[in-house]
Design a protein around this motif. Sequence first.
Motif, PDB file in Angstrom:
ATOM      1  N   SER A  64       0.288  18.392 -17.263  1.00 56.95           N
ATOM      2  CA  SER A  64      -0.128  18.910 -18.568  1.00 56.95           C
ATOM      3  C   SER A  64       1.071  18.829 -19.504  1.00 56.95           C
ATOM      4  N   VAL A  65       0.817  18.452 -20.759  1.00 56.97           N
ATOM      5  CA  VAL A  65       1.880  18.283 -21.745  1.00 56.97           C
ATOM      6  C   VAL A  65       1.602  19.173 -22.950  1.00 56.97           C
ATOM      7  N   GLY A  66       2.576  19.987 -23.340  1.00 55.84           N
ATOM      8  CA  GLY A  66       2.375  20.831 -24.513  1.00 55.84           C
ATOM      9  C   GLY A  66       3.377  21.974 -24.555  1.00 55.84           C
ATOM     10  N   ARG A  67       3.598  22.489 -25.745  1.00 55.36           N
ATOM     11  CA  ARG A  67       4.533  23.605 -25.902  1.00 55.36           C
ATOM     12  C   ARG A  67       4.045  24.832 -25.145  1.00 55.36           C
ATOM     13  N   PHE A  68       4.994  25.606 -24.653  1.00 57.33           N
ATOM     14  CA  PHE A  68       4.654  26.819 -23.919  1.00 57.33           C
ATOM     15  C   PHE A  68       4.450  27.963 -24.906  1.00 57.33           C
ATOM     16  N   ILE A  69       3.266  27.970 -25.508  1.00 58.35           N
ATOM     17  CA  ILE A  69       2.861  28.999 -26.460  1.00 58.35           C
ATOM     18  C   ILE A  69       1.461  29.469 -26.051  1.00 58.35           C
ATOM     19  N   PRO A  70       1.042  30.666 -26.499  1.00 53.25           N
ATOM     20  CA  PRO A  70      -0.218  31.241 -26.001  1.00 53.25           C
ATOM     21  C   PRO A  70      -1.428  30.327 -26.096  1.00 53.25           C
ATOM     22  N   CYS A  71      -1.606  29.621 -27.225  1.00 51.66           N
ATOM     23  CA  CYS A  71      -2.839  28.850 -27.421  1.00 51.66           C
ATOM     24  C   CYS A  71      -2.966  27.658 -26.478  1.00 51.66           C
ATOM     25  N   LYS A  72      -1.876  27.271 -25.800  1.00 55.64           N
ATOM     26  CA  LYS A  72      -1.952  26.147 -24.866  1.00 55.64           C
ATOM     27  C   LYS A  72      -2.519  26.561 -23.507  1.00 55.64           C
ATOM     28  N   GLY A  73      -2.542  27.857 -23.212  1.00 57.67           N
ATOM     29  CA  GLY A  73      -3.249  28.355 -22.036  1.00 57.67           C
ATOM     30  C   GLY A  73      -2.662  27.987 -20.684  1.00 57.67           C
ATOM     31  N   HIS A  74      -1.353  27.713 -20.621  1.00 58.04           N
ATOM     32  CA  HIS A  74      -0.749  27.289 -19.358  1.00 58.04           C
ATOM     33  C   HIS A  74      -0.910  28.313 -18.230  1.00 58.04           C
ATOM     34  N   ILE A  75      -0.925  29.589 -18.587  1.00 51.35           N
ATOM     35  CA  ILE A  75      -1.013  30.621 -17.552  1.00 51.35           C
ATOM     36  C   ILE A  75      -2.309  30.495 -16.744  1.00 51.35           C
ATOM     37  N   PHE A  76      -3.382  30.026 -17.397  1.00 51.66           N
ATOM     38  CA  PHE A  76      -4.660  29.859 -16.701  1.00 51.66           C
ATOM     39  C   PHE A  76      -4.620  28.639 -15.789  1.00 51.66           C
ATOM     40  N   LEU A  77      -3.870  27.600 -16.201  1.00 49.15           N
ATOM     41  CA  LEU A  77      -3.718  26.420 -15.350  1.00 49.15           C
ATOM     42  C   LEU A  77      -2.916  26.773 -14.098  1.00 49.15           C
ATOM     43  N   ILE A  78      -1.847  27.545 -14.262  1.00 51.66           N
ATOM     44  CA  ILE A  78      -1.033  27.939 -13.105  1.00 51.66           C
ATOM     45  C   ILE A  78      -1.867  28.777 -12.132  1.00 51.66           C
ATOM     46  N   SER A  79      -2.661  29.698 -12.683  1.00 52.39           N
ATOM     47  CA  SER A  79      -3.525  30.520 -11.823  1.00 52.39           C
ATOM     48  C   SER A  79      -4.561  29.656 -11.104  1.00 52.39           C
ATOM     49  N   ALA A  80      -5.109  28.666 -11.826  1.00 51.61           N
ATOM     50  CA  ALA A  80      -6.088  27.759 -11.209  1.00 51.61           C
ATOM     51  C   ALA A  80      -5.433  26.914 -10.130  1.00 51.61           C
ATOM     52  N   PHE A  81      -4.197  26.508 -10.379  1.00 50.79           N
ATOM     53  CA  PHE A  81      -3.500  25.655  -9.425  1.00 50.79           C
ATOM     54  C   PHE A  81      -3.230  26.391  -8.117  1.00 50.79           C
ATOM     55  N   ALA A  82      -3.048  27.703  -8.193  1.00 46.97           N
ATOM     56  CA  ALA A  82      -2.881  28.505  -6.974  1.00 46.97           C
ATOM     57  C   ALA A  82      -4.118  28.381  -6.089  1.00 46.97           C
ATOM     58  N   GLY A  98       9.286  26.186 -24.801  1.00 43.91           N
ATOM     59  CA  GLY A  98       8.759  27.167 -25.736  1.00 43.91           C
ATOM     60  C   GLY A  98       8.999  28.582 -25.252  1.00 43.91           C
ATOM     61  N   PRO A  99       8.583  29.560 -26.038  1.00 46.26           N
ATOM     62  CA  PRO A  99       8.902  30.969 -25.768  1.00 46.26           C
ATOM     63  C   PRO A  99       8.295  31.532 -24.488  1.00 46.26           C
ATOM     64  N   LEU A 100       7.236  30.902 -23.971  1.00 47.10           N
ATOM     65  CA  LEU A 100       6.585  31.450 -22.775  1.00 47.10           C
ATOM     66  C   LEU A 100       7.101  30.851 -21.475  1.00 47.10           C
ATOM     67  N   LYS A 101       8.096  29.963 -21.553  1.00 46.92           N
ATOM     68  CA  LYS A 101       8.539  29.278 -20.325  1.00 46.92           C
ATOM     69  C   LYS A 101       8.966  30.265 -19.249  1.00 46.92           C
ATOM     70  N   LYS A 102       9.775  31.251 -19.603  1.00 46.33           N
ATOM     71  CA  LYS A 102      10.278  32.213 -18.618  1.00 46.33           C
ATOM     72  C   LYS A 102       9.133  32.971 -17.949  1.00 46.33           C
ATOM     73  N   SER A 103       8.161  33.417 -18.731  1.00 49.59           N
ATOM     74  CA  SER A 103       7.052  34.186 -18.167  1.00 49.59           C
ATOM     75  C   SER A 103       6.153  33.302 -17.294  1.00 49.59           C
ATOM     76  N   LEU A 104       6.036  32.014 -17.632  1.00 47.76           N
ATOM     77  CA  LEU A 104       5.241  31.099 -16.815  1.00 47.76           C
ATOM     78  C   LEU A 104       5.910  30.870 -15.465  1.00 47.76           C
ATOM     79  N   ILE A 105       7.238  30.715 -15.485  1.00 52.19           N
ATOM     80  CA  ILE A 105       7.980  30.563 -14.230  1.00 52.19           C
ATOM     81  C   ILE A 105       7.813  31.811 -13.365  1.00 52.19           C
ATOM     82  N   GLU A 106       7.915  32.973 -13.986  1.00 52.97           N
ATOM     83  CA  GLU A 106       7.766  34.237 -13.250  1.00 52.97           C
ATOM     84  C   GLU A 106       6.365  34.360 -12.664  1.00 52.97           C
TER      85      GLU A 106
END
Length: 387
Positions: free
Chosen positions: A205-223, A240-248
Amino acid sequence: MKLIKVLHYVPNFSVNTETFIYDQILGIQSHGLESAVLTTKRLNLESRPFSNVYISPFKNIWNERITQSLALRFQLMPYLIDYKYWEKVLQEFRPDVVHCHTGNAVKGWMHVSEKLGVTIPTVASMHGSDVNSEPLIRNKYKDVLVSAGHKEFVYWTVPSNFLKQKMTMNLSVSQDKISIVHNAINPVFTKSCKRISFNQLKVISVGRFIPCKGHIFLISAFARTLEVYPNAILTLVGNGPLKKSLIEHAQELGIYSNIRFIDYISHDDLPNLLSEHNIYVQPSIRDENTQQEESFGVAALEAMAVGLSVIVTQCGGLKELASFCDKKSVSVVQQKNKDDIADAINKHFMEKTPVSFEDRIKISDIFSSRKNITSILEIYRHAVNKV
Protein backbone atom coordinates in the motif's frame (compact mmCIF):
# COMPACT_ATOMS: atom_id res chain seq x y z
CA MET A 1 -4.83 30.25 -34.73
CA LYS A 2 -2.34 32.22 -32.63
CA LEU A 3 -0.10 30.54 -30.10
CA ILE A 4 -1.84 30.34 -26.71
CA LYS A 5 0.19 31.58 -23.75
CA VAL A 6 -0.57 29.90 -20.43
CA LEU A 7 0.32 31.11 -16.95
CA HIS A 8 0.17 28.19 -14.50
CA TYR A 9 -0.44 29.20 -10.90
CA VAL A 10 0.85 26.47 -8.55
CA PRO A 11 1.09 27.51 -4.87
CA ASN A 12 4.16 25.31 -4.24
CA PHE A 13 6.09 24.32 -7.35
CA SER A 14 6.67 21.48 -7.24
CA VAL A 15 6.01 19.15 -4.30
CA ASN A 16 6.69 15.40 -4.46
CA THR A 17 3.01 14.48 -4.16
CA GLU A 18 2.04 16.63 -7.17
CA THR A 19 3.96 14.82 -9.92
CA PHE A 20 0.78 14.75 -12.03
CA ILE A 21 0.63 18.57 -12.03
CA TYR A 22 4.29 18.93 -12.97
CA ASP A 23 3.97 16.32 -15.74
CA GLN A 24 0.88 18.04 -17.11
CA ILE A 25 2.63 21.43 -17.28
CA LEU A 26 5.56 19.85 -19.13
CA GLY A 27 3.17 18.08 -21.49
CA ILE A 28 1.31 21.30 -22.29
CA GLN A 29 4.56 23.08 -23.04
CA SER A 30 5.75 20.22 -25.26
CA HIS A 31 2.68 20.81 -27.45
CA GLY A 32 4.04 24.20 -28.45
CA LEU A 33 2.19 26.41 -25.98
CA GLU A 34 4.28 29.10 -24.35
CA SER A 35 4.07 28.41 -20.63
CA ALA A 36 5.18 30.09 -17.43
CA VAL A 37 4.66 29.14 -13.80
CA LEU A 38 3.87 31.53 -10.97
CA THR A 39 4.38 30.13 -7.47
CA THR A 40 4.64 31.35 -3.90
CA LYS A 41 7.43 28.87 -3.20
CA ARG A 42 9.91 27.09 -5.50
CA LEU A 43 10.72 23.51 -4.49
CA ASN A 44 12.75 20.60 -5.92
CA LEU A 45 14.66 22.70 -8.42
CA GLU A 46 16.92 19.84 -9.50
CA SER A 47 14.33 17.08 -9.79
CA ARG A 48 11.56 19.36 -11.12
CA PRO A 49 13.30 21.83 -13.48
CA PHE A 50 11.33 24.44 -15.40
CA SER A 51 12.76 27.41 -17.26
CA ASN A 52 10.18 30.16 -16.85
CA VAL A 53 9.14 30.50 -13.20
CA TYR A 54 7.94 33.63 -11.41
CA ILE A 55 8.17 33.54 -7.61
CA SER A 56 5.73 35.67 -5.64
CA PRO A 57 5.78 34.73 -1.95
CA PHE A 58 3.21 36.01 0.49
CA LYS A 59 4.22 39.15 2.36
CA ASN A 60 6.29 37.85 5.24
CA ILE A 61 4.79 38.16 8.73
CA TRP A 62 7.42 37.18 11.31
CA ASN A 63 8.42 33.90 9.64
CA GLU A 64 7.31 31.54 6.87
CA ARG A 65 5.36 29.20 9.14
CA ILE A 66 3.30 32.01 10.67
CA THR A 67 2.79 33.61 7.25
CA GLN A 68 1.46 30.35 5.77
CA SER A 69 -0.81 29.86 8.78
CA LEU A 70 -2.23 33.37 8.46
CA ALA A 71 -2.75 33.01 4.71
CA LEU A 72 -4.39 29.58 4.73
CA ARG A 73 -5.56 28.50 8.17
CA PHE A 74 -6.77 31.96 9.26
CA GLN A 75 -7.81 32.80 5.69
CA LEU A 76 -6.01 36.15 5.49
CA MET A 77 -4.60 35.44 2.02
CA PRO A 78 -5.99 38.59 0.31
CA TYR A 79 -3.97 40.78 2.69
CA LEU A 80 -0.71 38.95 2.03
CA ILE A 81 -0.65 38.75 -1.77
CA ASP A 82 1.87 40.92 -3.63
CA TYR A 83 -0.53 42.44 -6.14
CA LYS A 84 2.12 44.69 -7.72
CA TYR A 85 4.25 41.67 -8.58
CA TRP A 86 1.23 39.90 -10.07
CA GLU A 87 0.49 42.99 -12.16
CA LYS A 88 4.09 43.04 -13.39
CA VAL A 89 3.90 39.35 -14.40
CA LEU A 90 0.60 39.81 -16.24
CA GLN A 91 1.94 42.81 -18.15
CA GLU A 92 5.22 41.07 -18.97
CA PHE A 93 3.97 37.60 -19.91
CA ARG A 94 0.49 38.59 -21.17
CA PRO A 95 -1.19 35.17 -20.75
CA ASP A 96 -4.23 34.15 -22.78
CA VAL A 97 -5.16 31.64 -20.06
CA VAL A 98 -4.45 31.39 -16.35
CA HIS A 99 -4.44 27.76 -15.22
CA CYS A 100 -4.91 27.39 -11.45
CA HIS A 101 -3.78 24.07 -10.02
CA THR A 102 -5.57 23.34 -6.68
CA GLY A 103 -8.28 25.22 -4.82
CA ASN A 104 -5.90 27.54 -3.00
CA ALA A 105 -4.52 28.61 -6.38
CA VAL A 106 -8.06 29.41 -7.53
CA LYS A 107 -8.70 31.39 -4.35
CA GLY A 108 -5.47 33.37 -4.73
CA TRP A 109 -6.13 34.13 -8.39
CA MET A 110 -9.69 35.25 -7.66
CA HIS A 111 -8.31 37.82 -5.18
CA VAL A 112 -5.81 39.02 -7.80
CA SER A 113 -8.45 39.09 -10.54
CA GLU A 114 -10.78 41.21 -8.42
CA LYS A 115 -8.06 43.54 -7.14
CA LEU A 116 -6.58 44.20 -10.58
CA GLY A 117 -9.88 44.13 -12.43
CA VAL A 118 -8.84 41.45 -14.94
CA THR A 119 -10.96 38.58 -16.30
CA ILE A 120 -8.46 36.45 -18.17
CA PRO A 121 -9.93 33.05 -19.17
CA THR A 122 -9.22 30.73 -16.26
CA VAL A 123 -8.99 26.96 -15.95
CA ALA A 124 -9.45 25.81 -12.36
CA SER A 125 -8.18 22.27 -11.78
CA MET A 126 -9.36 20.70 -8.53
CA HIS A 127 -7.96 17.45 -7.19
CA GLY A 128 -9.39 16.22 -3.88
CA SER A 129 -9.41 17.81 -0.44
CA ASP A 130 -9.77 21.22 -2.11
CA VAL A 131 -13.30 20.08 -2.99
CA ASN A 132 -14.42 17.49 -0.47
CA SER A 133 -12.77 18.84 2.68
CA GLU A 134 -11.61 22.47 2.59
CA PRO A 135 -15.04 23.99 1.73
CA LEU A 136 -16.54 22.30 4.78
CA ILE A 137 -14.03 23.67 7.29
CA ARG A 138 -12.98 27.05 5.81
CA ASN A 139 -15.88 29.41 5.23
CA LYS A 140 -13.99 32.19 3.45
CA TYR A 141 -12.33 29.65 1.15
CA LYS A 142 -15.75 28.28 0.28
CA ASP A 143 -17.25 31.73 -0.31
CA VAL A 144 -14.51 32.70 -2.78
CA LEU A 145 -14.77 29.45 -4.73
CA VAL A 146 -18.58 29.51 -4.80
CA SER A 147 -18.32 33.01 -6.25
CA ALA A 148 -15.74 31.79 -8.79
CA GLY A 149 -18.19 29.08 -9.83
CA HIS A 150 -20.58 31.74 -11.08
CA LYS A 151 -17.99 33.61 -13.15
CA GLU A 152 -18.28 33.13 -16.90
CA PHE A 153 -14.51 33.17 -17.49
CA VAL A 154 -13.74 30.27 -15.11
CA TYR A 155 -13.75 26.66 -16.39
CA TRP A 156 -13.39 23.75 -13.97
CA THR A 157 -11.71 20.33 -14.22
CA VAL A 158 -11.75 17.35 -11.85
CA PRO A 159 -10.25 13.85 -12.20
CA SER A 160 -13.33 11.77 -11.32
CA ASN A 161 -17.10 11.66 -11.46
CA PHE A 162 -17.17 11.53 -7.65
CA LEU A 163 -15.36 14.86 -7.42
CA LYS A 164 -17.64 16.36 -10.07
CA GLN A 165 -20.64 15.57 -7.89
CA LYS A 166 -18.84 16.99 -4.83
CA MET A 167 -18.10 20.21 -6.74
CA THR A 168 -21.82 20.79 -7.12
CA MET A 169 -22.65 19.73 -3.55
CA ASN A 170 -19.91 21.68 -1.75
CA LEU A 171 -19.20 24.61 -4.08
CA SER A 172 -22.48 25.00 -6.00
CA VAL A 173 -20.72 24.80 -9.36
CA SER A 174 -23.04 23.84 -12.20
CA GLN A 175 -22.36 20.39 -13.65
CA ASP A 176 -22.12 21.78 -17.19
CA LYS A 177 -19.15 23.95 -16.16
CA ILE A 178 -17.13 20.96 -14.93
CA SER A 179 -15.06 18.70 -17.19
CA ILE A 180 -13.68 15.34 -16.09
CA VAL A 181 -10.03 15.18 -17.07
CA HIS A 182 -8.43 11.97 -15.86
CA ASN A 183 -4.99 12.34 -14.33
CA ALA A 184 -2.29 10.82 -16.50
CA ILE A 185 -0.25 7.99 -15.08
CA ASN A 186 3.42 7.72 -15.91
CA PRO A 187 3.96 5.21 -18.78
CA VAL A 188 6.65 3.47 -16.71
CA PHE A 189 3.82 1.72 -14.84
CA THR A 190 2.19 0.19 -17.92
CA LYS A 191 5.53 -0.66 -19.51
CA SER A 192 6.52 -2.85 -16.58
CA CYS A 193 6.86 -6.35 -18.05
CA LYS A 194 7.66 -8.29 -14.90
CA ARG A 195 5.16 -11.10 -14.41
CA ILE A 196 3.24 -10.96 -11.13
CA SER A 197 4.19 -13.97 -9.01
CA PHE A 198 1.86 -15.67 -6.54
CA ASN A 199 4.47 -17.91 -4.91
CA GLN A 200 4.28 -15.91 -1.68
CA LEU A 201 1.57 -13.50 -0.52
CA LYS A 202 3.00 -9.99 -0.73
CA VAL A 203 0.68 -7.05 -0.08
CA ILE A 204 1.58 -3.39 -0.65
CA SER A 205 0.00 0.00 0.00
CA VAL A 206 1.30 3.47 -0.90
CA GLY A 207 0.22 6.68 0.82
CA ARG A 208 0.90 9.16 3.59
CA PHE A 209 0.36 7.95 7.13
CA ILE A 210 -2.61 10.16 7.93
CA PRO A 211 -6.08 9.19 9.27
CA CYS A 212 -7.97 9.26 5.95
CA LYS A 213 -5.63 6.65 4.41
CA GLY A 214 -6.91 4.02 6.87
CA HIS A 215 -3.64 2.10 7.32
CA ILE A 216 -4.60 0.96 10.81
CA PHE A 217 -7.45 -1.11 9.33
CA LEU A 218 -5.10 -2.72 6.80
CA ILE A 219 -2.65 -3.69 9.57
CA SER A 220 -5.51 -5.18 11.60
CA ALA A 221 -6.74 -7.07 8.52
CA PHE A 222 -3.24 -8.32 7.80
CA ALA A 223 -3.09 -9.88 11.27
CA ARG A 224 -6.05 -12.01 10.22
CA THR A 225 -4.43 -12.87 6.90
CA LEU A 226 -1.31 -14.10 8.70
CA GLU A 227 -3.44 -16.72 10.42
CA VAL A 228 -3.92 -18.30 7.00
CA TYR A 229 -0.66 -17.29 5.31
CA PRO A 230 1.94 -16.95 8.10
CA ASN A 231 4.78 -16.10 5.68
CA ALA A 232 2.92 -13.19 4.08
CA ILE A 233 4.61 -9.79 3.82
CA LEU A 234 3.01 -6.33 3.99
CA THR A 235 4.89 -3.32 2.60
CA LEU A 236 3.77 0.18 3.55
CA VAL A 237 5.31 3.00 1.50
CA GLY A 238 5.00 6.48 2.92
CA ASN A 239 5.58 8.71 5.88
CA GLY A 240 3.55 10.98 8.08
CA PRO A 241 2.36 11.76 11.61
CA LEU A 242 0.79 8.34 12.24
CA LYS A 243 3.89 6.26 11.46
CA LYS A 244 4.86 5.76 15.11
CA SER A 245 1.35 4.70 16.16
CA LEU A 246 1.09 2.30 13.19
CA ILE A 247 4.37 0.65 14.17
CA GLU A 248 3.14 0.35 17.76
CA HIS A 249 -0.14 -1.17 16.55
CA ALA A 250 1.76 -3.77 14.53
CA GLN A 251 3.93 -4.58 17.53
CA GLU A 252 0.90 -4.96 19.80
CA LEU A 253 -0.58 -7.44 17.32
CA GLY A 254 2.71 -9.32 17.19
CA ILE A 255 3.07 -8.95 13.42
CA TYR A 256 5.73 -6.22 13.11
CA SER A 257 8.31 -8.67 11.72
CA ASN A 258 5.99 -9.30 8.72
CA ILE A 259 5.64 -5.60 7.88
CA ARG A 260 8.15 -3.50 5.98
CA PHE A 261 7.98 0.31 6.24
CA ILE A 262 9.56 2.30 3.39
CA ASP A 263 9.69 6.06 3.91
CA TYR A 264 10.28 7.08 0.31
CA ILE A 265 10.78 5.66 -3.16
CA SER A 266 11.16 7.60 -6.40
CA HIS A 267 8.30 7.49 -8.87
CA ASP A 268 10.56 5.85 -11.46
CA ASP A 269 11.48 3.04 -9.05
CA LEU A 270 7.95 2.43 -7.80
CA PRO A 271 6.83 0.13 -10.68
CA ASN A 272 9.60 -2.35 -9.86
CA LEU A 273 8.69 -2.33 -6.17
CA LEU A 274 5.00 -2.83 -6.97
CA SER A 275 5.76 -5.74 -9.30
CA GLU A 276 7.53 -7.57 -6.45
CA HIS A 277 4.09 -7.85 -4.80
CA ASN A 278 0.82 -9.43 -5.94
CA ILE A 279 -1.93 -7.49 -4.15
CA TYR A 280 -2.37 -3.77 -3.63
CA VAL A 281 -4.71 -2.43 -0.92
CA GLN A 282 -6.02 1.12 -0.57
CA PRO A 283 -7.85 1.04 2.80
CA SER A 284 -8.91 4.70 2.77
CA ILE A 285 -11.69 6.09 4.94
CA ARG A 286 -13.67 9.29 5.22
CA ASP A 287 -12.01 11.34 7.97
CA GLU A 288 -14.83 12.55 10.21
CA ASN A 289 -12.72 15.47 11.51
CA THR A 290 -11.45 16.91 8.21
CA GLN A 291 -14.16 15.39 5.93
CA GLN A 292 -11.31 14.31 3.69
CA GLU A 293 -11.78 11.27 1.44
CA GLU A 294 -10.20 9.89 -1.72
CA SER A 295 -11.06 11.77 -4.89
CA PHE A 296 -10.00 8.91 -7.15
CA GLY A 297 -6.93 6.88 -6.11
CA VAL A 298 -3.97 7.34 -8.44
CA ALA A 299 -1.72 5.05 -6.38
CA ALA A 300 -4.20 2.19 -6.71
CA LEU A 301 -4.53 2.89 -10.43
CA GLU A 302 -0.75 2.72 -10.84
CA ALA A 303 -0.79 -0.68 -9.13
CA MET A 304 -3.48 -1.84 -11.56
CA ALA A 305 -1.36 -0.59 -14.46
CA VAL A 306 1.54 -2.76 -13.23
CA GLY A 307 -0.85 -5.74 -13.06
CA LEU A 308 -1.50 -6.24 -9.34
CA SER A 309 -4.85 -7.37 -7.99
CA VAL A 310 -6.32 -4.34 -6.24
CA ILE A 311 -8.55 -3.92 -3.19
CA VAL A 312 -10.12 -0.52 -2.45
CA THR A 313 -12.72 0.69 0.01
CA GLN A 314 -16.04 2.33 -0.76
CA CYS A 315 -14.46 5.72 -0.12
CA GLY A 316 -14.95 8.67 -2.41
CA GLY A 317 -13.98 7.97 -6.00
CA LEU A 318 -12.04 4.77 -5.29
CA LYS A 319 -14.90 2.53 -6.38
CA GLU A 320 -14.73 4.05 -9.88
CA LEU A 321 -11.52 2.06 -10.39
CA ALA A 322 -13.53 -1.15 -10.64
CA SER A 323 -14.96 0.00 -13.97
CA PHE A 324 -11.59 0.04 -15.73
CA CYS A 325 -10.77 -3.69 -15.66
CA ASP A 326 -12.21 -7.16 -15.15
CA LYS A 327 -14.10 -7.25 -11.85
CA LYS A 328 -12.28 -10.42 -10.77
CA SER A 329 -9.07 -8.34 -10.47
CA VAL A 330 -10.54 -5.56 -8.28
CA SER A 331 -12.51 -5.78 -5.04
CA VAL A 332 -14.44 -2.94 -3.41
CA VAL A 333 -14.93 -3.43 0.33
CA GLN A 334 -16.53 -1.52 3.18
CA GLN A 335 -14.60 1.24 4.93
CA LYS A 336 -13.07 0.47 8.33
CA ASN A 337 -13.84 -3.24 7.96
CA LYS A 338 -10.76 -5.36 8.69
CA ASP A 339 -12.66 -8.61 8.04
CA ASP A 340 -13.74 -7.49 4.55
CA ILE A 341 -10.17 -6.43 3.73
CA ALA A 342 -8.70 -9.72 5.02
CA ASP A 343 -11.27 -11.81 3.13
CA ALA A 344 -10.53 -9.92 -0.10
CA ILE A 345 -6.76 -10.35 0.32
CA ASN A 346 -7.15 -14.09 0.91
CA LYS A 347 -9.56 -14.44 -2.03
CA HIS A 348 -7.31 -12.65 -4.54
CA PHE A 349 -4.25 -14.62 -3.48
CA MET A 350 -6.08 -17.94 -3.61
CA GLU A 351 -7.64 -17.19 -7.02
CA LYS A 352 -4.47 -15.53 -8.45
CA THR A 353 -6.25 -12.71 -10.28
CA PRO A 354 -3.77 -10.13 -11.64
CA VAL A 355 -4.98 -7.43 -14.00
CA SER A 356 -4.81 -8.80 -17.55
CA PHE A 357 -2.46 -7.46 -20.22
CA GLU A 358 -5.47 -6.28 -22.23
CA ASP A 359 -6.85 -4.29 -19.30
CA ARG A 360 -3.41 -2.80 -18.63
CA ILE A 361 -3.34 -1.57 -22.23
CA LYS A 362 -6.83 -0.08 -21.79
CA ILE A 363 -5.76 1.69 -18.60
CA SER A 364 -2.64 3.07 -20.29
CA ASP A 365 -4.82 4.56 -23.03
CA ILE A 366 -7.58 6.04 -20.84
CA PHE A 367 -5.06 7.57 -18.43
CA SER A 368 -2.43 8.51 -20.98
CA SER A 369 -0.64 11.84 -21.00
CA ARG A 370 -1.84 12.26 -24.57
CA LYS A 371 -5.52 12.16 -23.58
CA ASN A 372 -4.91 14.32 -20.51
CA ILE A 373 -3.14 17.04 -22.49
CA THR A 374 -5.60 16.86 -25.41
CA SER A 375 -8.51 17.42 -23.02
CA ILE A 376 -6.81 20.42 -21.38
CA LEU A 377 -5.90 21.98 -24.75
CA GLU A 378 -9.53 21.69 -25.88
CA ILE A 379 -10.64 23.54 -22.74
CA TYR A 380 -8.01 26.25 -23.36
CA ARG A 381 -9.19 26.76 -26.94
CA HIS A 382 -12.84 26.89 -25.88
CA ALA A 383 -12.06 29.43 -23.15
CA VAL A 384 -9.98 31.67 -25.44
CA ASN A 385 -12.47 31.52 -28.32
CA LYS A 386 -15.33 32.65 -26.06
CA VAL A 387 -13.53 35.91 -25.23
